[in-house]
Scaffold this active site. Structure first.
Site, PDB file in Angstrom:
ATOM      1  CB  SER A  90      -0.941   0.002   1.198  1.00 46.35           C
ATOM      2  OG  SER A  90      -0.213  -0.209   2.378  1.00 46.35           O
ATOM      3  CB  THR A 192      -1.772   5.892   3.930  1.00 51.02           C
ATOM      4  OG1 THR A 192      -2.531   5.823   2.741  1.00 51.02           O
ATOM      5  CG2 THR A 192      -0.989   7.178   3.972  1.00 51.02           C
ATOM      6  CB  THR A 210      -0.628   6.272   0.216  1.00 51.43           C
ATOM      7  OG1 THR A 210      -1.452   5.123   0.168  1.00 51.43           O
ATOM      8  CG2 THR A 210      -1.245   7.353  -0.657  1.00 51.43           C
ATOM      9  NE  ARG A 220      -8.777   7.525  -4.618  1.00 49.79           N
ATOM     10  CZ  ARG A 220      -8.177   7.366  -3.446  1.00 49.79           C
ATOM     11  NH1 ARG A 220      -6.883   7.099  -3.389  1.00 49.79           N
ATOM     12  NH2 ARG A 220      -8.848   7.465  -2.327  1.00 49.79           N
ATOM     13  CB  VAL A 221      -5.239  12.298  -6.591  1.00 55.25           C
ATOM     14  CG1 VAL A 221      -4.529  12.942  -5.414  1.00 55.25           C
ATOM     15  CG2 VAL A 221      -4.306  12.233  -7.800  1.00 55.25           C
ATOM     16  N   GLY A 222      -5.864  10.434  -3.864  1.00 53.15           N
ATOM     17  CA  GLY A 222      -6.514  10.386  -2.554  1.00 53.15           C
ATOM     18  C   GLY A 222      -6.188  11.595  -1.699  1.00 53.15           C
ATOM     19  CG  ASP A 223      -6.389  10.935   2.464  1.00 59.71           C
ATOM     20  OD1 ASP A 223      -6.330   9.907   1.740  1.00 59.71           O
ATOM     21  OD2 ASP A 223      -6.040  10.929   3.654  1.00 59.71           O
ATOM     22  CB  THR A 243      -4.465   5.771   7.147  1.00 56.50           C
ATOM     23  OG1 THR A 243      -4.444   4.658   6.251  1.00 56.50           O
ATOM     24  CG2 THR A 243      -4.974   5.316   8.495  1.00 56.50           C
ATOM     25  N   GLY A 244      -6.964   5.653   5.258  1.00 55.35           N
ATOM     26  CA  GLY A 244      -8.297   5.123   4.979  1.00 55.35           C
ATOM     27  C   GLY A 244      -8.886   5.727   3.723  1.00 55.35           C
ATOM     28  N   GLY A 246      -9.775   7.976   1.290  1.00 55.92           N
ATOM     29  CA  GLY A 246      -9.310   9.339   1.102  1.00 55.92           C
ATOM     30  C   GLY A 246     -10.416  10.323   0.780  1.00 55.92           C
TER      31      GLY A 246
HETATM   32  N1  ASP Z   1      -5.881   7.353   2.267  1.00 57.52           N
HETATM   33  C1  ASP Z   1      -5.338   6.626   1.154  1.00 57.52           C
HETATM   34  C2  ASP Z   1      -6.052   7.033  -0.090  1.00 57.52           C
HETATM   35  O1  ASP Z   1      -7.237   7.260  -0.046  1.00 57.52           O
HETATM   36  C3  ASP Z   1      -5.395   5.154   1.260  1.00 57.52           C
HETATM   37  C4  ASP Z   1      -5.326   4.541   2.615  1.00 57.52           C
HETATM   38  O2  ASP Z   1      -4.815   5.099   3.558  1.00 57.52           O
HETATM   39  O3  ASP Z   1      -5.802   3.429   2.747  1.00 57.52           O
HETATM   40  O4  ASP Z   1      -5.431   7.038  -1.119  1.00 57.52           O
END
Ligand code: ASP
Length: 329
Positions: A90, A192, A210, A220-223, A243-244, A246
């Site tokens: 990840s 992450t 991450t 796609r771009v996350g947080d 994390t999680g 995004g």
């Molecule tokens: N937060 C990250 C994202 O959304 C992924 C993760 O932490 O699981 O890209």
């Protein structure tokens, strides 16, 4: 304290605590979460980071701090351990690819002066965090993405590498059979890496890196590379990282929210909890989502909170590097 004494101290302390030793680190056993929040920490060095992989990252970051390094060098050095680990699916090398089989990386970094750098949708570079740092230090910008970020990295001597390991490729090929876009929370259990450090002077910095959601849409771009969403540090107040899922973090500018709540008197723990509450308020169906926050304030207090059980985080403080189960909604 010399290295040998420090290790002896860790070993001794570990025997009296409810946990098991991994290397020189203490991993909390099941049962009630051991929460370090509320402890008065005083000055650094302190390091906090997300998930179990945070234990190794904390070790590397703390080594920098114990050698009189600053918080910025510590956070970069710490998360580079995770980025370089091909077994970790990840973050960085070995990360799960997007649905088209490309590993694309997001990362951000903030120093104690409030300077920020980030990269998103970056391919072929093992250490996006170091590229993010260079964006911060060498350009008048905060964020570079995609091809531009890659070009910038190559121009600055980074090597182009294939980041798709055989293990991640196999997972992707298995996913292709059903081709369903269904992110499962905690499935890798080591998503992450977000890491916040405070050095001996009490100065703070943060880093977050991450490969994002496995099998995401291309582009796609996350947080994680979004300043204020996946990471925020204000050296007067403290720092937070996420994390999680995004999308949920971005919509609530989560890490900035945690820091602002701490500015207004919330403990790190209460601030993380309130940031998760904001997500819960706006969403009915969160069963397929996870969000976890960690935070460290200027007093050296730490905290964490998550949407559902399964999130853990590592704290290296008072010579002990420990993994904690986060409290959850
Ligand atoms: N937060 C990250 C994202 O959304 C992924 C993760 O932490 O699981 O890209």
């Amino acid at each position: 304290m010399t290295q040998i004494n420090r290790r002896n101290f860790i070993k001794k302390s570990a025997l009296t605590a409810s946990g098991v030793l991994v290397g020189s680190s203490l991993i909390a056993k099941g049962g009630p979460a051991l929460q370090p929040s509320g402890e008065k920490g005083g000055a650094g060095p302190i390091v906090i980071s997300t998930w179990k992989h945070g234990i190794e990252a904390n070790e590397a970051a703390m080594q920098v701090l114990l050698n009189n390094g600053n918080a910025l060098d510590a956070v970069e050095t710490g998360v580079k351990v995770t980025e370089a680990d091909p077994e970790n699916m990840s973050v960085g090398l070995g990360g799960l690819p997007d649905r088209e089989g490309n590993v694309t990386l997001d990362a951000s970094i903030i120093d104690s002066q409030g300077n920020c750098g980030s990269v998103a949708f970056l391919e072929h570079i093992v250490h996006p965090i170091s590229v993010a740092r260079l964006v911060m230090e060498k350009t008048p910008h905060v964020m570079l993405v995609g091809q531009g970020a890659l070009q910038f990295a190559l121009d600055n001597g980074f090597e182009k590498k294939n980041l798709l390991t055989a293990k991640a490729k196999k997972k992707w090929e298995e996913w292709l059979i059903n081709n369903k876009y269904e992110p499962v929370p905690n499935i890798e259990n080591h998503d992450t890496i977000g890491l916040i450090a405070m050095d001996k002077n009490g100065d703070m910095a943060g880093a977050c890196t991450t490969s994002g959601m496995g099998f995401k849409m291309r582009g796609r771009v996350g947080d994680s590379p979004i300043i204020g969403a996946g990471l925020f540090v204000d050296n007067e107040v403290g720092g937070a990282t996420a994390t999680g899922t995004g999308e949920l973090v971005m919509k609530t500018v989560g890490s900035f929210l945690v820091v602002e709540l701490m500015r207004n008197g919330y403990t790190p723990q209460a601030a993380c909890k309130e940031a998760v509450n904001r997500i819960i308020k706006g969403n009915n169906n969160l069963s397929n989502s996870q969000v976890g926050y960690i935070a460290l304030n200027k007093n050296g207090e730490t905290g964490a909170y998550c949407l559902q059980p399964g999130f853990n985080y590592a704290v290296f403080k008072n010579n002990i590097n420990q993994l904690f189960d986060s409290e959850s909604y």
